[in-house]
Design a protein around this motif. Sequence first.
Motif, PDB file in Angstrom:
ATOM      1  N   THR A   1       0.805  -1.228   0.000  1.00 24.41           N
ATOM      2  CA  THR A   1       0.000   0.000   0.000  1.00 24.41           C
ATOM      3  C   THR A   1       0.835   1.274   0.000  1.00 24.41           C
ATOM      4  OG1 THR A   1      -0.103   0.003   2.424  1.00 24.41           O
ATOM      5  CG2 THR A   1      -1.867  -1.155   1.248  1.00 24.41           C
TER       6      THR A   1
ATOM      7  N   LEU B   1       0.492   0.625   8.060  1.00 22.92           N
ATOM      8  CA  LEU B   1      -0.842   0.209   8.477  1.00 22.92           C
ATOM      9  C   LEU B   1      -0.792  -0.443   9.854  1.00 22.92           C
ATOM     10  CD1 LEU B   1      -2.174  -1.396   5.163  1.00 22.92           C
ATOM     11  CD2 LEU B   1      -2.342   0.988   5.924  1.00 22.92           C
TER      12      LEU B   1
ATOM     13  N   ILE C   1      -8.175   1.230   0.755  1.00 25.24           N
ATOM     14  CA  ILE C   1      -6.789   1.715   0.764  1.00 25.24           C
ATOM     15  C   ILE C   1      -6.062   1.251  -0.494  1.00 25.24           C
ATOM     16  CG2 ILE C   1      -4.557   1.554   1.928  1.00 25.24           C
ATOM     17  CD1 ILE C   1      -6.143   1.328   4.585  1.00 25.24           C
TER      18      ILE C   1
ATOM     19  N   LYS D   1      -4.355   4.106  -3.285  1.00 26.57           N
ATOM     20  CA  LYS D   1      -3.029   4.076  -2.647  1.00 26.57           C
ATOM     21  C   LYS D   1      -2.405   5.459  -2.509  1.00 26.57           C
ATOM     22  CE  LYS D   1      -1.722  -0.585  -4.154  1.00 26.57           C
ATOM     23  NZ  LYS D   1      -0.722  -1.377  -4.929  1.00 26.57           N
TER      24      LYS D   1
ATOM     25  N   PHE E   1      -3.080   7.383   0.684  1.00 30.38           N
ATOM     26  CA  PHE E   1      -2.577   6.892   1.967  1.00 30.38           C
ATOM     27  C   PHE E   1      -1.060   6.708   1.987  1.00 30.38           C
ATOM     28  CE2 PHE E   1      -6.955   5.479   1.448  1.00 30.38           C
ATOM     29  CZ  PHE E   1      -7.523   5.954   2.616  1.00 30.38           C
TER      30      PHE E   1
ATOM     31  N   VAL F   1      -1.593   4.834   9.196  1.00 30.14           N
ATOM     32  CA  VAL F   1      -3.025   4.618   9.022  1.00 30.14           C
ATOM     33  C   VAL F   1      -3.518   3.528   9.962  1.00 30.14           C
ATOM     34  CG1 VAL F   1      -4.848   4.037   7.376  1.00 30.14           C
ATOM     35  CG2 VAL F   1      -2.814   5.291   6.597  1.00 30.14           C
TER      36      VAL F   1
ATOM     37  N   VAL G   1      -6.459   0.944  11.005  1.00 31.91           N
ATOM     38  CA  VAL G   1      -7.577   0.216  10.393  1.00 31.91           C
ATOM     39  C   VAL G   1      -8.245  -0.628  11.473  1.00 31.91           C
ATOM     40  CG1 VAL G   1      -8.266  -1.488   8.663  1.00 31.91           C
ATOM     41  CG2 VAL G   1      -6.407   0.121   8.161  1.00 31.91           C
TER      42      VAL G   1
END
Length: 322
Positions: A40, A44, A291, A295, A298, A303, A305
Amino acid sequence: MKDTAMIIPTYDDMLAAHARIRPHIRQTPVRTSDHLNELTGAELFFKCENFQEPGAFKVRGAANAVFGLDDAQARLGVATHSSGNHASCLSYAAMRRGIPCNVVMPRTAPQAKKDTVRRYGGRITECDPSTSSREETFARVQAETGGDFVHPYNDPRVIAGQGTCAKEFIEQTDGLEIVLAPIGGGGMISGTCLTLSTLAPEVQIIAAEPEQADDAYRSFHAGRIIADDAPKTIADGLLVPLKELTWHFVSNHVSDILTASDPEIVAAMKLIWKHLRVVMEPSSAVPLATILKNKERFAGKRVGVILTGGNVDLDRLPWMAG
């Protein structure tokens, strides 16, 4: 039954909820994956609410409602309508307090979720898979039992309870810039807004929704609630529309709502199963799907989630043939 729909819960309500429910929930872990970060371009952090005992974040709001009842109301128990996770979580909280729980569920709800409700002592009445049928059937059941109505999301006690997840998340993870959560009726997103608007107002809140049940997305852009009666998507936990209380939080605090198709959701679900090595349901995969689809939005960000639940039928996983 008290009308609690438009009592706006406060940050202090969330703090009180956390103190009340702490003995009945788990502080769920935060997981990371180098592969998903590389895929990504973002950092994350996954808050694993699928690790709650009933398998979903909704135990937070359910426990807050159940353990906030006075003894006289508690003797009559609680009642609700739910496609699955709220039903199981309310049944679990009621079992821990030793009170009755009556639940109206769509007959199309996954068998795994029905089994969980019954395992915790909940009594199920089935209805047709539409919002109108669900609410009509519930009105009859609630009138017969006298149980306190704990709405799956349009209830200030529930939203205050769900807000405890974001409190833990911020305490566990430094420097989050964005937090994403799935959106159906909006209980988790509303709780996230309630908490972060006070605790970490610099954090951007984004909701993630299936394209095939995108009424929150359309509501967000129209500036008013648009409700679909019976949408169909693999993300079966996100089929219900926003209500007045959750719309208050969405319209005032959510930065954006992003959508993903069912195939994109299934692909994201497989990635999470493979690289986080956790069991979670399609609804929980919607944020990662959005996401991956956006991409550039972010990239380079920290980030958060929220993986909202893990109640899935292991014999009917979405990538299985037939």
